[in-house]
Design an enzyme around this catalytic site. Structure first.
Site, mmCIF file in Angstrom:
data_model
loop_
_atom_site.group_PDB
_atom_site.id
_atom_site.type_symbol
_atom_site.label_atom_id
_atom_site.label_comp_id
_atom_site.label_asym_id
_atom_site.label_seq_id
_atom_site.Cartn_x
_atom_site.Cartn_y
_atom_site.Cartn_z
ATOM 1 N N HIS A 123 36.820 29.325 42.591
ATOM 2 C CA HIS A 123 35.392 29.536 42.840
ATOM 3 C C HIS A 123 34.762 28.161 43.067
ATOM 4 O O HIS A 123 35.244 27.163 42.517
ATOM 5 C CB HIS A 123 34.796 30.209 41.602
ATOM 6 C CG HIS A 123 33.382 30.639 41.731
ATOM 7 N ND1 HIS A 123 32.321 29.787 41.556
ATOM 8 C CD2 HIS A 123 32.840 31.852 42.013
ATOM 9 C CE1 HIS A 123 31.190 30.454 41.718
ATOM 10 N NE2 HIS A 123 31.471 31.709 41.995
ATOM 11 N N GLN A 203 36.452 35.348 34.920
ATOM 12 C CA GLN A 203 36.893 36.704 35.276
ATOM 13 C C GLN A 203 37.967 37.241 34.326
ATOM 14 O O GLN A 203 38.445 38.359 34.514
ATOM 15 C CB GLN A 203 37.431 36.731 36.711
ATOM 16 C CG GLN A 203 36.409 36.370 37.777
ATOM 17 C CD GLN A 203 35.215 37.321 37.834
ATOM 18 O OE1 GLN A 203 35.213 38.389 37.219
ATOM 19 N NE2 GLN A 203 34.192 36.928 38.560
ATOM 20 N N LYS A 226 28.966 38.215 32.773
ATOM 21 C CA LYS A 226 30.082 38.976 33.350
ATOM 22 C C LYS A 226 30.801 39.809 32.286
ATOM 23 O O LYS A 226 31.742 40.530 32.578
ATOM 24 C CB LYS A 226 31.074 38.018 34.019
ATOM 25 C CG LYS A 226 30.496 37.323 35.252
ATOM 26 C CD LYS A 226 31.554 36.541 35.960
ATOM 27 C CE LYS A 226 30.999 35.511 36.915
ATOM 28 N NZ LYS A 226 30.440 36.069 38.154
HETATM 29 N N1 7TS Z 1 34.477 31.159 38.198
HETATM 30 C C1 7TS Z 1 34.812 32.358 38.680
HETATM 31 C C2 7TS Z 1 36.250 32.726 38.780
HETATM 32 C C3 7TS Z 1 33.808 33.244 39.061
HETATM 33 O O1 7TS Z 1 34.141 34.444 39.532
HETATM 34 C C4 7TS Z 1 32.450 32.858 38.944
HETATM 35 C C5 7TS Z 1 31.323 33.749 39.394
HETATM 36 C C6 7TS Z 1 32.175 31.597 38.419
HETATM 37 C C7 7TS Z 1 33.205 30.776 38.065
HETATM 38 C C8 7TS Z 1 30.780 31.108 38.220
HETATM 39 O O2 7TS Z 1 30.149 31.840 37.229
HETATM 40 P P1 7TS Z 1 28.607 31.564 36.917
HETATM 41 O O3 7TS Z 1 28.279 32.554 35.866
HETATM 42 O O4 7TS Z 1 28.515 30.160 36.482
HETATM 43 O O5 7TS Z 1 27.872 31.803 38.209
HETATM 44 N N2 7TS Z 1 31.669 34.670 40.379
HETATM 45 C C9 7TS Z 1 30.822 35.391 41.139
HETATM 46 C C10 7TS Z 1 31.261 36.288 42.109
HETATM 47 O O6 7TS Z 1 32.441 36.523 42.334
HETATM 48 N N3 7TS Z 1 30.196 36.826 42.722
HETATM 49 O O7 7TS Z 1 29.091 36.325 42.155
HETATM 50 C C11 7TS Z 1 29.465 35.430 41.186
#
Ligand code: 7TS
Length: 407
Positions: A123, A203, A226
């Site tokens: 990501h 995830q 999440k």
């Molecule tokens: N790492 C992974 C594997 C993710 O899927 C996400 C968010 C993040 C880091 C970042 O998370 P955050 O809470 O800091 O934003 N993934 C997604 C997605 O797949 N669609 O929207 C956010």
């Protein structure tokens, strides 16, 4: 087996109708999960009964609020089997947790030419902080390649380890391919090569049991939103000796022991990394989310999602012109990112929305991965503990309608 009727009744939004008579089919939990009443009510009750700033007052409300905030930290520590709750740092999200490591540990410990190994399936939040540090420090970044079937090429990884990396930072589960990486093995090999490890668990922690001590991971990052919790709060777990040796990330109130006009002494763990008034109600919500997940049981959740993923892949792959990316169901979590021949992924998502089906289209903040596969975007459906076979059937029927529409 999960009692799906009972679980779904806990999530008010799942009763939402997008138009009269058209129920929402929420297949976007990878982006953010829906919230059970237990979480909504814990936050509501916090604001109604206990709201006060933490750590700074002797009055009853301040004590209550501090206790609730710290109890949630204990719950999170137990949930991922951390040895001590001071190893649990509240951040805003996964992104901030990774940035904390890059800025605090990275700036203090990495120098020009030092190698950081990432993967092609990361990501953006596990790429851009390292790009930014590379620009500052002239680091070397290398990437474990992703194979055609969506797995990490571990042979290539072994070769990269021969270059003497300082850090291996990778995702436990891909938010696009759904690939569940062999984290324990990747970490063990990194340690044998003398590198530290950071696991992006955004995830994984929401979907199956993660044990930081069994993994022997050095840093682990995830987001509350999440895993049924609120937005605005995430977690960085770190090995205690590492966290203790690291300089603070953000400066301000709460993260200090004492301050003088020209100097300060940082606070002890975990407060050293929690500058300013934190997300207090959100911590309470996160604690309630952990309780909820534990009551249902992480193994039962993982089994449910696995069965759904098998079913979804089987049904999706029977659609002519549809290609699902990533490995087969046994190596994958509840994510199905796909392309539909001749139809743009955004058009697919838009038409599905007309049927109340919430899926996402784009590069899902993993643009390099899409470049690797030579595609600009995918449409992605994703599942969680409240997802049902019937929702997958609606998705499949919806996709047939999209195909009809485009002739
Ligand atoms: N790492 C992974 C594997 C993710 O899927 C996400 C968010 C993040 C880091 C970042 O998370 P955050 O809470 O800091 O934003 N993934 C997604 C997605 O797949 N669609 O929207 C956010």
């Amino acid at each position: 087996m999960l009692d799906l009727n009972k679980i779904r009744a806990d999530f008010p939004i799942l009763n939402r109708e997008i138009k009269p008579g058209l129920p929402v089919t929420y297949l976007d939990s990878t982006a953010t999960a829906q919230k059970p009443l237990a979480v909504i009510e814990a936050m509501d009750s916090f604001y109604r009964r206990s709201n006060a700033n933490i750590h700074r007052g002797v009055h009853t409300l301040a004590e209550e609020s501090t206790t609730l905030y710290e109890n949630a930290r204990e719950k999170v520590a137990k949930f991922i089997n951390a040895a001590a709750s001071r190893q649990i740092i509240y951040t805003r999200n996964t992104t901030e947790a990774i940035n904390l490591v890059a800025y605090s540990w990275g700036r203090a410990n990495l120098k020009a030419g030092d190698l950081v190994i990432l993967t092609e399936m990361e990501h953006h939040s596990n790429l851009v902080p390292w790009h930014m540090l590379q620009a500052e420090k002239d680091l070397r970044l290398e990437f474990i390649p992703v194979t055609e079937d969506g797995l990490l090429d571990l042979e290539a990884y072994r070769q990269l380890l021969g270059l003497g990396p300082k850090l291996v930072s990778f995702t436990q589960m891909s938010n696009v391919l759904g690939t569940i990486n062999p984290a324990a093995e990747i970490i063990r090999l990194a340690h044998e090569a003398g590198a530290l490890t950071l696991l992006d668990a955004a995830q994984s922690v929401p979907h199956f049991a993660v044990d930081v001590q069994a993994l022997e991971v050095d840093f682990l990052a995830f987001s509350a939103h999440k895993m049924l919790g609120p937005t605005g709060i995430g977690i960085l777990y770190g090995r205690q000796a590492l966290l203790e040796a690291m300089p603070p990330f953000l400066g301000g109130g709460d993260m200090i022991r004492e301050v003088h006009l020209r100097s300060f002494r940082p606070n002890s763990l975990p407060y050293k990394f929690e500058a300013g008034t934190p997300a207090i109600a959100e911590a309470v919500g996160l604690g309630a989310a952990v309780d909820y997940l534990q009551q249902v049981g992480m193994d039962a959740i993982a089994a449910h999602e696995h069965a759904l993923t098998e079913y979804a892949l089987e049904r999706l792959e029977e659609i002519p012109g549809l290609k699902v990316f990533g490995p087969p169901a046994e190596k994958k979590g509840g994510v199905a990112a796909f392309t539909l021949e001749g139809i743009h992924p955004h058009d697919v998502a838009q038409l599905l929305d007309g049927d109340g089906i919430a899926v996402r289209a784009g590069h899902h903040c993993a643009q390099p991965l899409h470049e690797k596969f030579g595609i600009p975007a995918t449409t992605r459906a994703s599942f969680y503990l409240y997802s049902t076979q019937e929702e997958i059937d609606r998705l499949v029927n919806g996709i047939y309608k999209v195909k009809e529409y485009f002739g």
